[in-house]
Design an enzyme around this catalytic site. Structure first.
Site, PDB file in Angstrom:
ATOM      1  N   ARG A  34      -1.759  13.966  -6.113  1.00  0.00           N
ATOM      2  CA  ARG A  34      -0.418  13.199  -6.687  1.00  0.00           C
ATOM      3  C   ARG A  34      -0.391  14.642  -8.415  1.00  0.00           C
ATOM      4  NH1 ARG A  34      -2.380   7.016  -8.389  1.00  0.00           N
ATOM      5  NH2 ARG A  34      -1.579   6.612  -5.496  1.00  0.00           N
ATOM      6  N   LYS A 191      -7.021  -7.116   3.766  1.00  0.00           N
ATOM      7  CA  LYS A 191      -5.826  -8.603   4.030  1.00  0.00           C
ATOM      8  C   LYS A 191      -4.360  -9.355   3.969  1.00  0.00           C
ATOM      9  CE  LYS A 191      -9.761  -9.500   0.562  1.00  0.00           C
ATOM     10  NZ  LYS A 191     -10.465 -10.539  -0.502  1.00  0.00           N
ATOM     11  N   GLY A 344      -2.706   4.921  -1.340  1.00  0.00           N
ATOM     12  CA  GLY A 344      -3.797   5.876  -1.460  1.00  0.00           C
ATOM     13  C   GLY A 344      -4.062   5.775   0.310  1.00  0.00           C
ATOM     14  N   GLY A 367       0.977   0.308  -4.685  1.00  0.00           N
ATOM     15  CA  GLY A 367       1.622  -1.024  -5.049  1.00  0.00           C
ATOM     16  C   GLY A 367       3.365  -1.178  -5.195  1.00  0.00           C
TER      17      GLY A 367
END
Length: 387
Positions: A34, A191, A344, A367
């Site tokens: 990053r 999930k 990530g 996100g």
């Protein structure tokens, strides 16, 4: 959005919101991906003769508490090494910073300031007062309306999108707005609940939706397979069944594994067993896709016109269960269409399997990447488009 190349930076105080939220181990930056992605923006401002201030968050400290474990000190040290000149870490910066043209200073963790997460207007105005130009270059935080990501845009004398953020938006638009077909999306992770909205959004866009990890286990259960002790979400089995039906109705497909690698315990030294998906034992966990499935999915990916990849298809951190994600990574790298990867875990897999130079665009976001794919308007992007 206005972009950095539209501004004369010489002698100006430029405040850049970067995403320097990197892993720290034993006081050292363990992955500088990053930081490397953010460097070109900083260098452009420095080379133009600007006095450069950089702010970022790191981790999830208690807001208002300056905890040493969340300090950006290791990042300042890494920047000093990469930029080739001293980069000072400024601890008390909100009321003003002494930085000269050609110098770069890193401001301590924005989450040490009360009001950051709540997008406090007073805090945002203080940030804005530090600069002549605010540059939002942290796409990974663009989905959060916080003082350092959205509020400061509204109060800065001038604001624009940084090159990294602009490139991320352009890459996502290329993959989503008018993609070359077939469009294949790979969505892995633990999930369904965490990525339900992105799965629903992608079904309306893709030709094939490949699911992996615990998400795939829930879809296998929805298709009627006995998945033993595998990680899945029983309460979302019916939802997954509905997504399969929706995909079929639209002429798309969600290809499910035909063979899998299982283990009786979740451990890096667990012995893998190759099973037909219909023959998973009651005491076994599915931890990866099998070689036949990996081959079929790789063929689908290699022939795609556009690929969007977010998440691994197995527990690739364990050597015995890395092969499925490795196969996916190499297939994405071999695809001649436009390839876009983000998140990530995805970046970790890309680094592990050394395919970064063969993927067209690697998003530093998690996100924000998913929310943009969902079609949501990100607060920072909305604010940038309004100035």
């Amino acid at each position: 959005m206005k972009t950095l190349d539209q501004f004369d930076l010489k002698g100006k105080r430029v405040l850049i919101r970067s995403d320097l939220n990197v892993p720290i181990r034993d006081g050292q930056v363990s992955s500088d991906a990053r930081i490397q992605a953010s460097l070109p923006t900083m260098r452009r401002a420095l080379d133009a003769g600007a006095a450069v201030l950089v702010m970022s968050h790191l981790g999830r400290p208690t807001e208002g508490v300056a905890a040493a474990e969340f300090s950006l000190k290791p990042v300042a040290e890494k920047l000093t090494e990469l930029v080739g000149q001293p980069v000072a870490l400024v601890e008390d910066w909100i009321d003003g910073v002494d930085v000269q043209p050609g110098q770069l200073a890193l401001l301590e963790n924005v989450r040490f300031l009360k009001g950051e997460k709540a997008n406090d207007e007073g805090l945002a105005k203080k940030m804005a007062a530090l600069c002549d130009l605010f540059v939002m270059d942290a796409f990974a935080t663009a989905h959060r309306a916080q003082a350092s990501t959205e509020g400061v845009i509204r109060f800065a004398p001038a604001a624009c999108a940084g090159p990294l953020l602009a490139a991320e938006v352009a890459a996502l638009d290329k993959a989503l707005a008018d993609p070359a077909r077939p469009l294949v999306a790979i969505v892995g992770g633990a999930k369904v609940s965490g990525k339900l909205q992105v799965l629903e959004a992608l079904i309306d866009k893709v030709d094939q939706l490949i699911v992996g990890g615990g998400i795939a286990n829930t879809f296998l259960a929805a298709a009627g397979y006995r998945i033993g002790a595998s990680l899945h979400e029983p309460d979302l089995v019916e939802t997954a069944r509905g997504l399969i039906a929706k995909a079929e109705a639209k002429g798309a497909s969600i290809p499910l594994p035909g063979d899998v690698l299982t283990a009786e315990r979740f451990h890096q030294d667990a012995h893998p067993s190759l099973r037909d998906v219909a023959r998973v034992h009651a005491d076994e966990m599915i931890l990866d896709i099998g070689p036949e499935t990996a081959g079929k999915l790789a063929a689908v990916i290699r022939s795609a016109g556009t690929v969007i990849w977010n998440g691994p298809v197995g527990v690739f951190e364990f050597e015995n269960f890395r092969s499925g994600t490795q196969s996916i990574a190499h297939a994405v790298a071999a695809c001649e269409g436009f390839t876009l990867a983000g998140g990530g875990d995805t970046i970790a897999a890309i680094e592990k399997f050394k395919v970064a130079d063969r993927i067209d665009y690697i998003s530093t976001a998690g996100g924000a990447f998913l929310e943009y794919v969902e079609g949501k308007e990100l607060p920072a992007i909305k604010a940038l488009r309004a100035v």
